[in-house]
Design a protein around this motif. Structure first.
Motif: not given
Lengths: 448, 370, 215
Positions: A3-27
């Protein structure tokens, strides 16, 4: 399973956090979290309706004009008032400047850093003097050890596929584009007073009365932008695209598209806007459907608000209730908008596809030519995905910049005929409801 | 005092190859000197100050409850332009809207800045004080502010949100957003904040403050709201290009009217220029192409503390008055005055009739000793 | 009840009164213009500038008039009347006086020069005038008396009232208090003149008022 958390997500307007779950190299699964709540819905209650468009602009500093215009249009609707021709065109121009600015900014300064390796440009062997200078400059910059906004990028990662020469060209254009997006904004300010946060689109039309001097100034400036889009932006997209062809078809998403339409036509018919209104569903692509605001709902099941039922924004409720981050339950401040209970993609690709399928002649020609150039004539479905989005933005940018020149000429024609009105006066009723349906460069907007 | 003593050839060459000619550079320095209220004589010194900062001053730009409009404003800069600012003048180490890194990489950059210290901390956006209403990387914004205020060489709050809360803090302030100074007070940090009010900030003000800092090694003199006097020392009204029309009593009564085409004063359209301190008429926006009043829009007062609530309704001269005890009925001062006057007139009339009909024609002072 | 003409107001009292009347009239008129400009200016006119000029000028007159009046209350060679304004005494006497005017009582206690209502109203209006001067100073962007930076020195007034817009509202509403006072004031002087025939109204011109003979 990682599980990867990207926070802060940059180069956007606003405040965003993305969490992804990865299995076998795929989201496998992903969660997006808006991490800031300001509550404009609550703040706007009980205010003078004519103030609303100023306040809603402050929702987003990158696309303030769209938020403001949408609000003013909902007031136009509520007060039963129609802007005069020049008022309508000025709004279009101010909006158009923002589109051009936004697309340039998005491509060169926000998105490009994921495709362009700034450091690799040092290895280029340019022949042109101007590029050599940029490279020397870049060398000095990197040697200073202070990389500023370029610090700690994934430089050198194999996902950066461009050869050094193209990287260098892109860096040179990154700098040039900084100036061009500023120039596009200056042009909004010519009519709007300033940008961000333009000042001249109240309900009823515009409060800027264009002079002939303004228009001369405008035409020369828009010509410069048009030339730049044609001779730099579009060629850059074409230069980068071949290296990322394997991205075609990646990130198709749900492939449902929605566009409310933007850039008002003299008829005030949303289907005749420069970029018309319509919806497309993956199930019967490429069939075009009508888009109706009644079919929109907002769901708060996973958002930090009270309430359980998905509601139409017209009767929407916003009662914040923060309960902590819980991906299984509630985890974001963003509401989930649905159209006919389906998630929709909005933005340049949606608008261009709707325009294409509506038979809008300029869009049709641009897309047909592009499809033919890449050997997929008559197959718009190849545009679905990440490459299509980048292409759609560039084409839309060109389309808007070209149209803007025409609008300038239209205003001059109107002045010639003595049609100089820009504002229709109105009485504010005690009770009224209005709706504005419009588009920001990055997607559809509804405002009531 | 020749320019060569202060500005090296090498530096000027360096500028030229970037496309900024020597003349442009000195023009920028001249403009900056003028902006700072310095005489032309200082121009070479400004140039030298910028050059001497060979290590570009690090900037940490934090976005809190904002709309990134001030970042947008930053990249609309012209002399110096955004590329100059980013590559030559400042080292913008952290700004979520433009930086390449994201997530963990961005956090590393931020941690390094915190360790190195002595950065210029620029805050965009107000600070939510309600739990969970504003988070970055799992931390409350107010805690981030507290951590980063300590090692900062200077703190600059840009835009109305960062100074006093701005639009998102408008009544009823759903996220309890406060400005940077107040947030620092709440966390017990005692540090001066330069407030660059306006929504969005005028990038020339920001550049002016930074150059002031590079040139004099000190921060500009501030007024009682923490705003640099050089930019907020005079009201818009006093320098407005439409002032002559105000003095002459020539007013726009309706948008788009003949009066507007003649550039009459926007006072009656609700212009807040007479109560807003800022150098807008002089500095203008977007490469000085225009400004709000220049474009025909009444000022909405965004340079002031208490904006927007204390300046709403934007298209009326005065805000509405809430009468307490009547369910918050909102009315105007004019109506209150008229009603009070009518009531008095009626009272007098009734009393006069009563006096006449009661036949009271003699003064009834009590006799002394009675 | 025997009555005689008494020299109630000497020249300086009368001048001071009429200066204030004039100042208030000009302030109200120009104030309404500044509040909402009701006539346009021609090509060579400076309507608003003149309105502002006379508004400020009259404000100075009003303030200085008030200062002179207070001085006279304590140190007039004609009539030092400060003792007449004792608040507690007048508050005690006020209900009776009010009752008389409202036809609830048939007579009232005699006062030396001002009845209880007058003695309460006049200092109150003095306070309103001071309030107007302070709020006006906070709104004024020039230099008071040529050297006090007025908006800086009086910013606290605006801060206290919740910002300059609100200072403006208070300044405007307090003007209505003055207008209403003026209306009631003129009415009572006429009422006494017409119904009691005591020459109250003309006394402010010639100084003589018909009062009960005191031996």
């Amino acid at each position: 399973m990682a599980r990867i958390t990207i926070d802060p997500m940059t180069r956007i307007e606003g405040h965003l956090r993305i969490d992804v779950e990865i299995e076998g190299g795929r989201v496998k699964d992903a969660w997006t979290t808006g991490t800031l709540f300001r509550g404009f819905e609550i703040i706007l209650k009980g205010r003078d309706p004519r103030d609303a468009w100023h306040l809603t602009q402050r929702i987003c500093g990158v696309c303030p004009t769209s938020h403001g215009h949408t609000s003013s249009m909902s007031m136009d609707d509520a007060f039963k008032v129609k802007p005069p021709d020049n008022g309508r065109i000025i709004r279009n121009i101010v909006e158009g400047c923002q589109f051009v600015h936004s697309h340039i900014l998005w491509f060169y300064h926000l998105a490009a850093l994921d495709y362009v390796d700034v450091v690799s440009a040092l290895k280029a062997q340019p022949k042109e003097a101007s590029l050599k200078k940029v490279q020397e400059k870049l060398k000095a910059f990197v040697a200073s050890g202070q990389l500023g906004p370029f610090a700690n990028g994934y430089w050198g990662h194999p996902a950066y596929k461009l050869p050094p020469d193209i990287n260098l060209l892109a860096v040179a254009h990154y700098l040039e584009a900084l100036e061009m997006q500023a120039k596009a904004s200056h042009l909004s300010a010519l009519f709007g007073g300033r940008m961000p946060m333009t000042m001249t689109s109240p309900p009823g039309g515009s409060n800027h009365v264009p002079t002939v001097d303004d228009m001369a100034n405008y035409l020369f400036r828009i010509k410069e932008l048009q030339n730049w889009v044609d001779n730099v932006y579009i060629p850059d997209v074409l230069a980068v695209a071949p290296y990322y062809l394997d991205y075609a078809g990646v990130a198709k998403g749900h492939a449902n598209f929605l566009s409310w339409g933007v850039f008002e036509d003299a008829s005030f018919d949303p289907k005749k806007r420069l970029l018309p209104r319509g919806a497309i569903f993956a199930s019967d692509f490429p069939q075009l459907h009508d888009a109706k605001p009644e079919d929109v709902t907002e769901d708060v099941t996973h958002s930090w608000y009270k309430g359980t039922q998905p509601l139409n924004p017209g009767v929407g409720v916003t009662e914040p209730e923060y309960t902590g981050y819980d991906p299984a339950n509630k985890y974001t401040w963003a509401k989930s908008p649905r159209y006919k209970d389906k998630p929709m993609e909005v933005g340049a690709l949606a608008r261009m596809l709707v325009a294409y399928l509506s038979g809008q002649p300029t869009a049709k020609k641009l897309i047909d030519d592009t499809l033919a150039a890449i050997g997929h004539a008559g197959k718009p479905q190849v545009l679905l995905g990440v490459i299509g989005r980048i292409a759609a933005r560039a084409l839309e940018c060109k389309m808007v910049a070209d149209a803007m020149y025409g609008w300038g000429v239209e205003i001059i024609e109107n002045i010639k005929k003595g049609k100089t009105e820009v504002y229709t006066p109105y009485e504010i009723p005690d009770k009224a409801q209005g709706i504005g349906l419009w588009e920001a460069p990055r997607g559809a907007l509804i405002r009531r | 005092m020749g320019e060569k003593h202060l500005v090296s050839e090498q530096f000027l060459d360096a500028l030229e190859f970037r496309g900024l000619s020597r003349r442009d550079f000195l023009k920028f320095c001249g403009a900056t000197s003028a902006l700072l209220g310095l005489s032309e004589l200082y121009t070479p010194q400004v140039a030298s100050a910028i050059e001497k900062a060979s290590k570009r001053p690090p900037v940490v730009w934090l976005n809190f409850a904002s709309d990134s409009g001030c970042t947008e404003s930053l990249i609309k800069a012209t002399y110096p332009n955004a590329a100059d600012l980013v590559l030559d003048i400042l080292s913008i180490d952290y700004n979520e809207t433009i930086m390449a890194a994201a997530g963990k990489q961005a956090e590393e950059v931020l941690a390094k800045s915190l360790k190195d210290g002595r950065y210029i901390l620029i805050i965009e956006g107000g600070v939510p004080t309600k739990k969970g209403h504003g988070m970055i990387a799992g931390k409350e914004m107010i805690d981030i502010l507290k951590d980063f205020s300590g090692p900062a060489a200077a703190i600059i709050a840009v835009g109305s949100c960062a100074t006093f809360g701005g639009v998102p803090s408008a009544n009823p302030n759903p996220s309890q957003i406060v400005g940077v100074s107040e947030a620092l007070k709440k966390t017990g940090v005692n540090k001066a904040v330069i407030n660059l009010d306006l929504c969005p900030v005028n990038v020339e003000y920001l550049v002016g403050v930074v150059v002031n800092y590079l040139l004099l090694g000190s921060l500009p003199e501030l007024d009682s709201f923490g705003r640099p006097k050089m930019f907020y020392g005079r009201i818009i009204h006093d320098n407005c290009e439409r002032r002559a029309h105000f003095d002459a009593g020539r007013f726009v009564e309706q948008f788009g009217s003949k009066e507007e085409t003649m550039g009459y004063c926007l006072y009656k359209m609700g212009c807040k220029g007479p109560m807003t301190s800022s150098e807008c008429p002089k500095v203008r926006y977007n490469d000085k192409i225009n400004w709000c009043i220049g474009a025909g829009a009444p000022c909405i007062g965004c340079a002031e503390q208490g904006w927007p609530d204390k300046f709403a309704r934007f298209y009326e001269r005065l805000p509405g008055v809430k009468i307490p005890g009547f369910g918050g009925i909102e009315t105007t001062a004019d109506k209150i005055g008229a009603v009070a006057a009518a009531a008095t007139a009626a009272g007098i009339a009734i009393h006069a009739v009563a006096s006449a009909s009661s036949g009271r024609t003699k003064d009834k002072e009590k006799e002394e000793g009675k | 009840m025997e009555k005689e003409l008494k020299y109630e107001w000497n020249l300086s009292y009368r001048i001071e009164h009429w200066v204030r009347v004039l100042a208030i009239a000009v302030l109200v008129l120009t104030g309404f213009y500044i509040h909402s400009p009701f006539m346009g200016g021609g090509p060579e006119s400076y309507t608003m500038a003149w309105m502002n000029f006379f508004h400020t000028l009259s404000a100075y007159a009003l303030l200085l008039g008030l200062i002179v009046r207070i001085y006279m209350a304590f140190n007039s060679s004609f009539d030092r009347d400060w003792q007449d304004f004792g608040l507690i005494r007048n508050l005690k006497a006020a209900p009776e006086m009010l009752g008389y005017y409202l036809f609830l009582k048939s007579s009232y206690e005699r006062a030396r020069k001002y009845d209880a209502l007058q003695a309460i109203a006049y200092p109150f209006i003095g306070i309103v005038i001071i309030f107007q001067v302070m709020t006006g100073a906070a709104l004024y962007k020039g230099r008071l008396f040529g050297f006090i930076n007025s908006s800086e020195s009086f910013r606290w007034v605006s801060t206290m009232l919740g910002g300059e817009s609100y200072t403006r509202i208070w300044h405007y509403l307090a003007m209505w208090v003055v207008i209403i006072f003026a209306g009631v004031h003129i009415y009572f002087s006429l009422l006494r003149t017409v119904t009691f025939r005591d020459k109250t109204f003309t006394s402010m011109f010639n100084g003589y008022k018909l009062k009960r003979k005191t031996s």
